[in-house]
Scaffold this motif. Structure first.
Motif, PDB file in Angstrom:
ATOM      1  N   UNK A   1      29.713  -3.505 -22.245  1.00 27.32           N
ATOM      2  CA  UNK A   1      29.278  -4.836 -22.666  1.00 27.32           C
ATOM      3  C   UNK A   1      30.493  -5.674 -23.035  1.00 27.32           C
ATOM      4  N   UNK A   2      31.457  -5.061 -23.707  1.00 24.48           N
ATOM      5  CA  UNK A   2      32.666  -5.804 -24.079  1.00 24.48           C
ATOM      6  C   UNK A   2      33.415  -6.244 -22.818  1.00 24.48           C
ATOM      7  N   UNK A   3      33.501  -5.311 -21.833  1.00 26.53           N
ATOM      8  CA  UNK A   3      34.230  -5.636 -20.611  1.00 26.53           C
ATOM      9  C   UNK A   3      33.529  -6.752 -19.839  1.00 26.53           C
ATOM     10  N   UNK A   4      32.203  -6.653 -19.747  1.00 26.00           N
ATOM     11  CA  UNK A   4      31.484  -7.618 -18.909  1.00 26.00           C
ATOM     12  C   UNK A   4      31.347  -8.969 -19.604  1.00 26.00           C
ATOM     13  N   UNK A   5      30.972  -8.950 -20.898  1.00 23.03           N
ATOM     14  CA  UNK A   5      30.645 -10.218 -21.550  1.00 23.03           C
ATOM     15  C   UNK A   5      31.825 -10.800 -22.333  1.00 23.03           C
ATOM     16  N   UNK A   6      32.816  -9.958 -22.626  1.00 19.80           N
ATOM     17  CA  UNK A   6      34.045 -10.478 -23.236  1.00 19.80           C
ATOM     18  C   UNK A   6      34.078 -10.491 -24.762  1.00 19.80           C
ATOM     19  N   UNK A   7      32.959 -10.142 -25.423  1.00 25.00           N
ATOM     20  CA  UNK A   7      32.938 -10.111 -26.891  1.00 25.00           C
ATOM     21  C   UNK A   7      33.316  -8.722 -27.395  1.00 25.00           C
ATOM     22  N   UNK A   8      34.106  -8.668 -28.501  1.00 24.59           N
ATOM     23  CA  UNK A   8      34.273  -7.389 -29.199  1.00 24.59           C
ATOM     24  C   UNK A   8      33.023  -7.152 -30.049  1.00 24.59           C
ATOM     25  N   UNK A   9      32.785  -5.881 -30.405  1.00 23.10           N
ATOM     26  CA  UNK A   9      31.561  -5.537 -31.156  1.00 23.10           C
ATOM     27  C   UNK A   9      31.430  -6.378 -32.422  1.00 23.10           C
ATOM     28  N   UNK A  10      32.541  -6.486 -33.215  1.00 21.35           N
ATOM     29  CA  UNK A  10      32.427  -7.177 -34.493  1.00 21.35           C
ATOM     30  C   UNK A  10      32.171  -8.675 -34.342  1.00 21.35           C
ATOM     31  N   UNK A  11      32.473  -9.230 -33.156  1.00 22.90           N
ATOM     32  CA  UNK A  11      32.223 -10.657 -32.936  1.00 22.90           C
ATOM     33  C   UNK A  11      30.757 -10.928 -32.629  1.00 22.90           C
ATOM     34  N   UNK A  12      30.076  -9.931 -32.038  1.00 23.79           N
ATOM     35  CA  UNK A  12      28.766 -10.248 -31.447  1.00 23.79           C
ATOM     36  C   UNK A  12      27.613  -9.626 -32.223  1.00 23.79           C
ATOM     37  N   UNK A  13      27.866  -8.514 -32.897  1.00 24.33           N
ATOM     38  CA  UNK A  13      26.752  -7.850 -33.580  1.00 24.33           C
ATOM     39  C   UNK A  13      26.184  -8.790 -34.642  1.00 24.33           C
ATOM     40  N   UNK A  14      24.865  -8.932 -34.610  1.00 23.49           N
ATOM     41  CA  UNK A  14      24.195  -9.820 -35.538  1.00 23.49           C
ATOM     42  C   UNK A  14      23.859 -11.175 -34.929  1.00 23.49           C
ATOM     43  N   UNK A  15      24.523 -11.511 -33.783  1.00 26.86           N
ATOM     44  CA  UNK A  15      24.214 -12.819 -33.167  1.00 26.86           C
ATOM     45  C   UNK A  15      23.039 -12.680 -32.193  1.00 26.86           C
ATOM     46  N   UNK A  16      22.327 -13.789 -31.999  1.00 22.47           N
ATOM     47  CA  UNK A  16      21.147 -13.764 -31.130  1.00 22.47           C
ATOM     48  C   UNK A  16      21.587 -13.662 -29.664  1.00 22.47           C
TER      49      UNK A  16
END
Ligand SMILES: Nc1ncnc2c1ncn2[C@@H]1O[C@H](COP(=O)(O)OP(=O)(O)OP(=O)(O)O)[C@@H](O)[C@H]1O
Ligand SMILES: [Mg+2]
Length: 473
Positions: A34-49
């Protein structure tokens, strides 16, 4: 597998974005893919819609929420479409959302598996485009009718060439059985069906024959039918390519007819020459020989000066006999009948080249004796070519070679003269034309090669066996 190892496995997968959403659609877990495909690190995206992955227009249309609803209603949802990376660029995603329930049957959230299939999609688009271009190419070809038949022989596609050659518009003919193109007698004999059977049995079938246009007129067609199979090896139908050969056939027939006529002419000419040669030999020469003998007898009995006068007469008669013999041998070279081609050609070259002061050679590499007709043709062409060397070439030498090549007789006459100007000698010059015609009437060929200052080579080839006459349909 225990939970930890399972978690490690999912986290390590790179080719798939695998993550969880809570029941509201907020990102609850994240993996390396998911990080490779979408470009977000886990801590940036977890919790966002998870709607951040959707283009604005999809969000406005309520697509993310609707997808969760469908997953709840149906257990899972699969979708292909554009998604956004963190940097705002788009990728074409293959997405599966699965609703997750606990043991008590309560919705706990969603599993989401995302694949980046942009490349696959591009490849598919490229393939589609090339297929489309190919289809356009086939459709616009004018010289060939190219169309498809279904497995039963009904027409499934049509191109511009088919319309031009056969006269039907696509909408008139698609769906009809291809036997409409065959003359009634062929249909009665079951030919169309048989052709498909052969195409199935042998992969393809080629045929030439009469076919019908829409207006009922006939054209001479060359037809190739190819059986078409799908990837599973099932018969999909037939490709059919048809050419209108009427013009070519007419041209071939005209050529055949011309050859036949020239052949007759050449033969008639030879017969006539032979007859004259015999007449001259049997009547004129024989009686002049008799006259000569009487004159000699008379001279031996007469006193001078009458004896000398009669001897003088006898010499004139002998000279005339010599010239008549020369005429006879040009009309019908006796060596040809008695000794064969090479001797006849050699004797002729010897005689004329000697007279014209040309160095000369005759090379004999024949391994098969040509037929009497071919021998005459060779002799006549050599005569004409040598007379051209004498009259036009300003050569110092001439060489003739004969060999057996390709089941035929190859003859080459070369000189070291000024070369021909090339092109058409124009009206009143028949030598080269006649040489060509003679060679062609004998089903052979003749070519003249020449460069200014490099002399001339006349080369011709005649088959040992005349062609088997082509069968007329
Ligand atoms: N061996 C050669 N060397 C140079 N020029 C040649 C040679 N053979 C033919 N030509 C040229 O080609 C022309 C055409 O030859 P062709 O035999 O057809 O006609 P022709 O000899 O002029 O007349 P005809 O043969 O009818 O008496 C000749 O006029 C001559 O200019
Ligand atoms: Mg000539």
């Amino acid at each position: 597998m225990d939970d930890d190892r399972f978690r490690l496995l999912v986290q390590g997968v790179l080719d798939y974005g695998i993550f969880m959403l809570d029941t509201e659609g907020r990102v609850a877990s994240w993996n390396a893919g998911a990080e490779r495909i979408e470009g977000y690190a886990a801590e940036e995206i977890i919790g966002r819609h998870f709607s951040v992955f959707y283009p604005a227009e999809d969000v406005a249309a309520g697509k993310p929420v609707r997808e969760l609803e469908i997953a709840v209603a149906e257990g899972r949802l699969e979708d292909e479409g554009w998604r956004l990376r963190k940097d705002g660029t788009r990728f074409w995603a293959d997405v599966v959302i699965t609703a997750l329930y606990d043991e008590r049957g309560e919705l706990r959230g969603f599993g989401k598996v995302t694949r980046d299939v942009t490349e696959r999609r591009a490849a598919e688009a490229a393939l589609r485009e090339s297929e489309e271009r190919f289809r356009l190419l086939v459709q616009s070809v004018q010289d060939y009718a190219i169309f498809m038949l279904d497995t039963g022989g009904c027409i499934a596609s049509w191109n511009a060439g088919a319309e031009r050659i056969k006269g039907y518009a696509a909408e008139e003919i698609i769906g009809r059985h291809f036997s409409v193109f065959y003359p009634a007698e062929d249909v009665a004999a079951g030919k169309p069906v048989r052709e498909l059977e052969i195409a199935v049995a042998e992969g393809r079938l080629e045929d030439e024959g009469w076919r019908l246009r829409k207006d009922g007129t006939r054209f001479w067609a060359n037809v190739v039918i190819t059986a078409l199979y799908d990837e599973q090896g099932r018969l999909h139908g037939f490709g059919k390519v048809t050419r209108d050969m009427t013009e070519r056939r007419n041209a071939e027939q005209a050529l055949r007819e011309r050859r036949r006529l020239v052949g007759h002419l050449v033969e008639a000419q030879e017969v006539e020459r032979r007859r004259i040669a015999w007449d001259v030999h049997d009547e004129s020469i024989q009686s002049m020989v008799a006259v000569g003998m009487r004159l000699q007898l008379l001279a031996s009995r007469l006193p001078e000066p009458h004896a000398s006068a009669v001897s003088g007469l006898d010499e004139s008669v002998s000279a005339a006999i010599g010239r008549l013999r020369g005429l006879v041998s040009r009309l019908r070279p006796p060596e040809l009948d008695r000794h064969g081609l090479v001797e006849a050609v050699s004797a002729y070259v010897e005689e004329v080249a000697g007279r014209w002061g040309l160095a000369h050679s005759v090379q004999d590499d024949l391994t098969a004796e040509p037929s009497p007709e071919a021998a005459i043709t060779v002799y006549r062409i050599c005569q004409e070519a040598l007379s051209n060397v004498h009259r036009h070439a300003r050569a110092t030498r001439v060489a003739v070679s004969l060999s057996t090549v390709d089941n035929g007789t190859l003859v080459r006459i070369t000189d070291d003269g000024i070369g021909t100007a090339g092109g058409d000698a124009g009206a009143g010059h028949f030598g080269l034309v006649e040489m060509h015609e003679r060679a062609e009437a004998a089903h052979g060929w003749l070519s003249v090669r020449s460069a200014p200052g490099e002399g001339t080579a006349v080369e011709f080839w005649l088959p040992l066996l005349p062609d088997v006459p082509e069968l007329e349909p």
